[in-house]
Design a protein around this motif. Sequence first.
Motif, PDB file in Angstrom:
ATOM      1  N   LEU A 118      39.669  34.546  47.774  1.00 43.29           N
ATOM      2  CA  LEU A 118      40.969  33.964  48.106  1.00 43.29           C
ATOM      3  C   LEU A 118      42.096  34.983  47.948  1.00 43.29           C
ATOM      4  O   LEU A 118      43.019  35.030  48.765  1.00 43.29           O
ATOM      5  CB  LEU A 118      41.227  32.740  47.220  1.00 43.29           C
ATOM      6  CG  LEU A 118      40.322  31.542  47.499  1.00 43.29           C
ATOM      7  CD1 LEU A 118      40.539  30.450  46.455  1.00 43.29           C
ATOM      8  CD2 LEU A 118      40.557  30.991  48.909  1.00 43.29           C
ATOM      9  N   ILE A 119      42.016  35.814  46.923  1.00 42.88           N
ATOM     10  CA  ILE A 119      43.017  36.871  46.725  1.00 42.88           C
ATOM     11  C   ILE A 119      43.003  37.825  47.903  1.00 42.88           C
ATOM     12  O   ILE A 119      44.058  38.214  48.432  1.00 42.88           O
ATOM     13  CB  ILE A 119      42.752  37.617  45.401  1.00 42.88           C
ATOM     14  CG1 ILE A 119      43.109  36.736  44.204  1.00 42.88           C
ATOM     15  CG2 ILE A 119      43.530  38.931  45.343  1.00 42.88           C
ATOM     16  CD1 ILE A 119      42.630  37.277  42.868  1.00 42.88           C
ATOM     17  N   ALA A 120      41.811  38.226  48.343  1.00 39.18           N
ATOM     18  CA  ALA A 120      41.702  39.136  49.491  1.00 39.18           C
ATOM     19  C   ALA A 120      42.277  38.497  50.749  1.00 39.18           C
ATOM     20  O   ALA A 120      43.056  39.116  51.490  1.00 39.18           O
ATOM     21  CB  ALA A 120      40.244  39.532  49.706  1.00 39.18           C
ATOM     22  N   GLN A 121      41.922  37.244  50.978  1.00 35.27           N
ATOM     23  CA  GLN A 121      42.383  36.539  52.173  1.00 35.27           C
ATOM     24  C   GLN A 121      43.910  36.378  52.168  1.00 35.27           C
ATOM     25  O   GLN A 121      44.572  36.595  53.192  1.00 35.27           O
ATOM     26  CB  GLN A 121      41.694  35.171  52.253  1.00 35.27           C
ATOM     27  CG  GLN A 121      41.926  34.430  53.549  1.00 35.27           C
ATOM     28  CD  GLN A 121      43.001  33.371  53.429  1.00 35.27           C
ATOM     29  OE1 GLN A 121      43.457  33.048  52.333  1.00 35.27           O
ATOM     30  NE2 GLN A 121      43.423  32.842  54.570  1.00 35.27           N
ATOM     31  N   GLN A 122      44.462  36.072  51.013  1.00 32.23           N
ATOM     32  CA  GLN A 122      45.908  35.874  50.902  1.00 32.23           C
ATOM     33  C   GLN A 122      46.694  37.172  51.078  1.00 32.23           C
ATOM     34  O   GLN A 122      47.885  37.145  51.393  1.00 32.23           O
ATOM     35  CB  GLN A 122      46.242  35.236  49.547  1.00 32.23           C
ATOM     36  CG  GLN A 122      45.784  33.791  49.453  1.00 32.23           C
ATOM     37  CD  GLN A 122      45.625  33.298  48.019  1.00 32.23           C
ATOM     38  OE1 GLN A 122      45.967  34.006  47.061  1.00 32.23           O
ATOM     39  NE2 GLN A 122      45.091  32.094  47.851  1.00 32.23           N
ATOM     40  N   ASN A 123      46.021  38.302  50.899  1.00 33.40           N
ATOM     41  CA  ASN A 123      46.690  39.596  51.031  1.00 33.40           C
ATOM     42  C   ASN A 123      46.371  40.300  52.349  1.00 33.40           C
ATOM     43  O   ASN A 123      46.640  41.490  52.497  1.00 33.40           O
ATOM     44  CB  ASN A 123      46.360  40.481  49.836  1.00 33.40           C
ATOM     45  CG  ASN A 123      47.174  40.109  48.611  1.00 33.40           C
ATOM     46  OD1 ASN A 123      48.330  40.489  48.480  1.00 33.40           O
ATOM     47  ND2 ASN A 123      46.578  39.321  47.722  1.00 33.40           N
ATOM     48  N   GLY A 124      45.799  39.542  53.297  1.00 28.37           N
ATOM     49  CA  GLY A 124      45.695  40.039  54.658  1.00 28.37           C
ATOM     50  C   GLY A 124      44.333  40.499  55.120  1.00 28.37           C
ATOM     51  O   GLY A 124      44.195  40.943  56.261  1.00 28.37           O
ATOM     52  N   ALA A 125      43.303  40.402  54.277  1.00 29.17           N
ATOM     53  CA  ALA A 125      41.961  40.786  54.714  1.00 29.17           C
ATOM     54  C   ALA A 125      41.469  39.841  55.797  1.00 29.17           C
ATOM     55  O   ALA A 125      41.771  38.647  55.789  1.00 29.17           O
ATOM     56  CB  ALA A 125      40.992  40.786  53.542  1.00 29.17           C
TER      57      ALA A 125
END
Length: 342
Positions: A307-314
Amino acid sequence: MTTDSKQISFKFWTWITANADRTDISYAEEFQKYGQNGFDAVLINTGTDPKLLERLVPLAVEHGLEVHAWMFTTNRPGDEVAEQHPEWYAVSREGKSCYDNPPYVGYYKWLCPTRKESRAHILSLVESLAEVDGVTSVHLDYIRYSDVFLPIGLLPKYDLVQNTELPEFDFCYCDVCVNEFEKIHHKNPKDFEHPEIDMEWKNFRLNRIKSIVDEAYDIAHSNGKLLTSAVFPYPEMADHMVRQRWDKWKVDAVLPMTYHGFYNEELDWIGYATKQGVQDLVGKQTELHTGLYLPDLNPEQLKNAILIAQQNGAKGVSLFDGNTLTDKHLRVLKTLKKELNQ
């Protein structure tokens, strides 16, 4: 990405190393497990064997998986062709060759990225994998120099202190590299008192890696395939640690190895590194899919990291590696994939 690979709103990848002795049934079972639990893509290391890759592609595709041909690039341990040419190997500032003095570990067999013959060999391997029907991309791993600096979390393992660029880990000072650099800049890096602060020498080596990637991109695309790559966490860090400035490459997707435990960082560092890479790629066609290291993540941490990766644009996450996935990991992934793609 620029070819006909299927459109996925958030992609899950995993990695496997193939063995020709395994049965098709066992591979099909493994691919089925990935396909049923949210995975979209599998990166397969066949030791650059196109025949084994040809055998495995339809088994994976049958279970809805893209196949990415994972290859060791400038680091070529066990390469029988390269081993016949000791002169192809990178040379340290100490004057020692990776052929018989590999740095850190025995499998660090780095080829010189400047010498025509070693470059041609690497690119011939790219072409042989790109020619395999059904492959989505050729995936370049170890497309860099040997580590100038190890991740801080790994230094105790090697009983090392690395406060500057040490001669035994500084590559490549072979005659070809030195001569090519001297032709352009009229100075010899072997004469530098502090080579670590000479920007032309640093840039020369960054560009040697970039030129291999750019040629590989053209080879992959001429065969109707994408080019993807495993890289260090974000471009400035990759530049510093392994002379790898991947935001300047011609490449369709990068999978930065955002392994927070290797750097003694907290989980939120995954977001920082992801965001930095995404920002450095603004205006380019390259996608970023954050790489996560499963042994450092319990199921709840894995969910949070994704979720952290997705929220930061991955655009997705790659999980290293398939062998370390537990049933609990898989349950989290299956549920989360549905939520992310609603």
